[in-house]
Scaffold this motif. Sequence first.
Motif, PDB file in Angstrom:
ATOM      1  N   UNK A 131       0.670  -1.429   0.282  1.00  0.00           N
ATOM      2  CA  UNK A 131       0.138  -0.475   0.081  1.00  0.00           C
ATOM      3  C   UNK A 131       0.811   1.306  -0.083  1.00  0.00           C
ATOM      4  N   UNK A 132      -0.013   2.448  -0.437  1.00  0.00           N
ATOM      5  CA  UNK A 132       1.010   3.451  -0.426  1.00  0.00           C
ATOM      6  C   UNK A 132       1.782   4.117   0.614  1.00  0.00           C
ATOM      7  N   UNK A 133       3.000   4.550   0.715  1.00  0.00           N
ATOM      8  CA  UNK A 133       3.518   5.400   2.038  1.00  0.00           C
ATOM      9  C   UNK A 133       2.770   6.591   2.140  1.00  0.00           C
ATOM     10  N   UNK A 134       2.862   7.254   1.227  1.00  0.00           N
ATOM     11  CA  UNK A 134       1.232   8.543   2.129  1.00  0.00           C
ATOM     12  C   UNK A 134       0.674   8.470   1.160  1.00  0.00           C
ATOM     13  N   UNK A 135      -0.315   9.385   1.789  1.00  0.00           N
ATOM     14  CA  UNK A 135      -1.639   9.286   1.854  1.00  0.00           C
ATOM     15  C   UNK A 135      -2.095  10.348  -0.053  1.00  0.00           C
ATOM     16  N   UNK A 136      -2.771   9.591  -0.681  1.00  0.00           N
ATOM     17  CA  UNK A 136      -3.673   9.801  -2.302  1.00  0.00           C
ATOM     18  C   UNK A 136      -4.628  10.464  -1.972  1.00  0.00           C
ATOM     19  N   UNK A 148      -8.074   8.753  -1.565  1.00  0.00           N
ATOM     20  CA  UNK A 148      -8.484   7.884  -0.617  1.00  0.00           C
ATOM     21  C   UNK A 148      -8.209   6.619  -0.851  1.00  0.00           C
ATOM     22  N   UNK A 149      -7.431   6.582  -1.094  1.00  0.00           N
ATOM     23  CA  UNK A 149      -6.325   5.239  -1.289  1.00  0.00           C
ATOM     24  C   UNK A 149      -6.118   4.813   0.653  1.00  0.00           C
ATOM     25  N   UNK A 150      -6.089   3.430   0.522  1.00  0.00           N
ATOM     26  CA  UNK A 150      -5.601   2.849   2.254  1.00  0.00           C
ATOM     27  C   UNK A 150      -3.837   3.588   2.253  1.00  0.00           C
ATOM     28  N   UNK A 151      -3.615   3.933   2.895  1.00  0.00           N
ATOM     29  CA  UNK A 151      -1.908   3.197   3.129  1.00  0.00           C
ATOM     30  C   UNK A 151      -1.647   2.230   4.218  1.00  0.00           C
ATOM     31  N   UNK A 152       0.104   2.648   3.775  1.00  0.00           N
ATOM     32  CA  UNK A 152       0.914   0.889   4.836  1.00  0.00           C
ATOM     33  C   UNK A 152       0.421   1.141   6.181  1.00  0.00           C
ATOM     34  N   UNK A 153       0.317   2.718   6.963  1.00  0.00           N
ATOM     35  CA  UNK A 153       0.085   3.057   8.413  1.00  0.00           C
ATOM     36  C   UNK A 153      -1.440   2.140   8.534  1.00  0.00           C
TER      37      UNK A 153
END
Length: 890
Positions: A749-754, A756-761
Motif C-alpha cells: 500500500x501507499x507510503x503516503x496518502x493520495x 482515498x487510497x489506503x496507506x501502509x500505515x
Amino acid sequence: MGGVTGDPDFEKGNLRGKIKEGEQSEMAPISRSSSRPQLDLSGAAIQGNFEERNPTIILPNQSDDISHLALDIGGSLIKLVYFSRHEDRPVDDKRKRSLKQRLGFPNVNRRSYPILGGRLHFVKFETAEINECLDFINSKQLHRGGINPRGWHVNSSVNDDAIIKATGGGAYKFADLFKERLGVGIEKEDEMDCLVAGANFLLKAIRHEAFTHMEGQKEFVQIDQNDLFPYLLVNIGSGVSMIKVDGEGKFQRVSGTNVGGGTYWGLGKLLTKCKSFDELLELSQRGDNRVIDMLVGDIYGGMDYSKIGLSASTIASSFGKAIFGNKELEDYSPEDISLSLLRMISYNIGQIAYLNALRFGLKRIFFGGFFIRGHAYTMDTISFAVQFWSKGEAQAMFLRHEGFLGALGAFMSYEKHGLDDLMAHQLVERFPMGAPYVGGKIHGPPLGDLSEKISWMEKFLQKGTEILAPVPLAPLRTTGLGGFDSPSSKGGSLRSDDATLNVGVLHLVPTLEVFPLLADSKTYEPNTIDLSDHNEREYWLTVLSEHLPDLVDKAVASEGGTEDAKRRGDAFAHAFSAHMSRLMKEPSAYGKLGLANLFELREECLREFQFVDAYRTIKQRENEASLAVLTDLLMELDSMDEESRLLTLIEGVLAANIFDWGSRACVDLYHKGTIIEIYRMSRNKMQRPWRVDDFDTFKERMLGSAEKKPPPHRRALLFVDNSGADVILGMLPLARELLRRGTEVVLVANSLPALNDVTAMELPEIVAEAAKHCDIIRKAAEAGGLLMDAIVNIQDAPKEDSSLAPLMVVENGCGGPCIDFRQVSSELADAAKGADLIILEGMGRALHTNFNARFKCDTLKLAMVKNQRLAEKLVNGNIYDSVCRYEPGP
Ligand SMILES: CC(C)(COP(=O)(O)O)[C@@H](O)C(=O)NCCC(=O)O
Ligand SMILES: [Mn+2]
C-alpha cells in the motif's frame, strides 16, 4: 490517526504501533561515519498527544535543516545549489523489523538511514543584485550548515574558518564581501573541474536529464550510466570550450572557439542597439535571416545544388547578402540581424563540435553554457548543424540543469559530506512549490516554512502580472477555483534563462529502488497515456482542474475548516493551478511528464501546504461501513464451491473498485446511495465477459483441471488501492483465499496518502479489525507480525505452524495514486524477491500506469474503468467496464 471503529479495546490494541517514551533509540539511524551529520537525540521528546499513533518526535538539539551550499558566481548570474535534509518521517520500526525477519532479511537496518534523505535546491540571482543573494543565504542560514575543513559543523554560530565552495570569476571578486556579510570564507574551485563534475553528476544521478531538441520537439534520452564515457562536453559561454570527458575527474580540453556567446551578444549589441542578451534573443524570434544571409538558392537561381547535397535554403554565406545593393545597417531590421547572427554562431559551434567528436570517436555531444539558456531556437539550430554535418550519425544533446553545472560541481567538491552516498542513490525530481513563479523579476524561491510559502502565493496574487512565468488566466479569488489557461507569457517559443534555470528540486530518496520483478527495467515506461500529445494533456489537465474546488473543500474540512486551513487551501489551489498552467505550455518543464506525475504533483502540492490527509474522514467512514458487513460477505463466500468462490472474489474486487474519490463520475454517484447500496449495485452489474476478461486463464493457473492440480503460488504481492469497500470487501477476501491455499500474501500500500487510497500505515489497523471476524486472517496476520502480540517478542516466540502462510504489509514508496516501478521502497523490493504472483488493483496502478508493463512472474491486473474517455481509448469500451488482465510469467 484514529481507529476505524471507535471501539476502545480496538484503540488500545493499536497503542503498540506507537513510538513510546524511552524508545527513542529506535529512531536512531545506523551508525554513521563522523564525517556525516550526526543525529542528536539528546533531549528528544514527543510532541503533542501520547495517545496518537505516530507522534512527532522533537529533537531540540538537532539542527533542523542541515544544509550546505555551493555557488557559481558568474558575470551575469549567481547560481546557488544547496542541500536540505528531509524532515524525518516517523517510522514504525518494530513492524518493519519483524517484517524483514519474516521476509528473511536479517540485516534489518540495511538502507534505513532517513537522515540522508533530503533535497537539492537550485536557485539563481542576478550578479548585479548580489545583496539579495547574501540576504537569501542569511535568511536560510545556509552558511551555518556548511562544513569546515575538518568536517561538518551544524552549530548555530559560524566558525572562523568556515568556508563555502564557489566557482566562477565572482568567487574571487566577491570573497571579501562574503566574509564581511556572512563571516564565511570562499574556497575557490576550478571552473572547468566543476563543469565536468556537475555534468557527470547530473548524467549519472538523474533519469531525465539529457534531451534532444529538433524542430521544437524535446525528447528525453535515457543515458546508460555504465556507458556514459567518453563524451564531448561543449560549454558555450562567452567563448566556447570543448571538453573530452573520459571519467570522474578525467577530462581534457580538446578544442574551442573564440566565436561564442560573447560574440553573439557583442556583435548583436553593436548591430541592433539591444540592451540585453535576452532582448537580443527575443528579437531573433521574429526575424527572417534570408534577408541578410546568402543562400544556396541565391547563387543557383533558386535551385538546389543537389550534386553536393545542398538545398536552395542552405546558408551559403552568413551576412553574404549585405554585399549587394547599397543598403545601410539601418535598412535591416534588428530582428533579421539577430537571427542571422544566431544561426551563424550556432551553426559554427555545432560544426566544430561535431568535427571534434569525429576526431576522437565520441558518440555523444552534450551542449551547455549560458548561451543556450533553454532557448528552443538555439538548440534547434545547434541540433540541425550537428545532424547536417554528421549526415544524421550524431545528435546534439542538452541538459536540463545545464545552468547549474558549475555550482553543482562546486557542491560535489566538498569532500566530507557523504555525497558519495548521495550519488549511489536515486535522485527524484519533484515539483518545487515556487517553480511556476520563479523567474522574471522575482528571484529564487525564498520558500522555507509554510508561512513563507503562503505569503509567497499571496504576494503573487497582488503582483500577478509582474511575474513573467506562465500563470493562470484569471487570478483565483475564491477557495479552490480551478483553471490552468495561460495568458501571454514571454512570447512564442522563447524560453529564456529565467525559465530554464527554473528547474525542479531534486529529492534524494535513499530507499527507492527498481522493482526487481520488472521484466525489463530499461525499456519500462510506467505511463500508458502520452501527455506530450496536446489533446491528451489538455483533457487531463482540464479534469484535474475541475476536481480542484471539491478537493480544496475536502482538504480544508480535513483540517477543521479553520481560517488557517482556508488560507492554506487557497494557496494550494493557486500553486497547483500555476503548475498546471506551466505544464500545459511546457510539458517537460519538470522532466518527462506522464499522468502519474500529474496526480502525484497534486498530492505533493497538498503536502506543501501541510494538508496531511484530505480524505481522512471519508476513509474512516467507509472503512467502518465495510467492516460491518465483512462477516456476512465471508460467510457467503465460504458457502460456495472453489470455482464460484474464485469468480465471486474477482468480481468483488472489480465491483468494489468503484469507490474512488478521484473520479468525477464516481463522486457524482455517491450522492445517489449509501456505500453498501452502491457496492451491491456494482456487484450485481458484474456480468461476464468483462471488457478485458482473462479470468479463465487465471482460474486454470489457480485451480487447474480435474486431472492436474497446480501448486499454489509461493508469495503474492497484492497492490491495494482504495480504502473502505475496495480493500476490505474486495482485496482482503482475495488475500484470504490465497492464504488459505498456502500462499504468503504481502499487501502493498501507499507510503503516503493520495486521494482515498489506503496507506501502509493504516492497513495493520484494518487487518486487525478484520481479524476479529475471521480466523484465517487472524492467524495469517499473527504469523506475519501484523498483530501486535505477535510482534512483541518475535525472536523468542515459539515457531508457529510453519505451514501457515503469513499476511504482511509493506509500503510501496509512493505518495500518489499510480505506481512507477522504477522507484519503489526497499521493503517492497525485498518482498518482491520471493514473489511469484503480482496483483495490481485499480485504475491508477493497473491502467494509467503499468497497463502495458511486463513482469517476471504471473501478473493479474484488475480495475474498473471509471472514466469514459479512458474506457474508449484503452479498451474500446465504456465507463464502469471491468478489466481483468492476466499475464502468466515467462
Ligand atoms: C485518480 C484515479 C486514477 C484513481 O483511481 P483508482 O486507482 O482509485 O482506481 C482515477 O480516479 C482517475 O483517473 N480520475 C480522474 C478522471 C476522472 O475524474 O474521470
Ligand atoms: Mn485509488
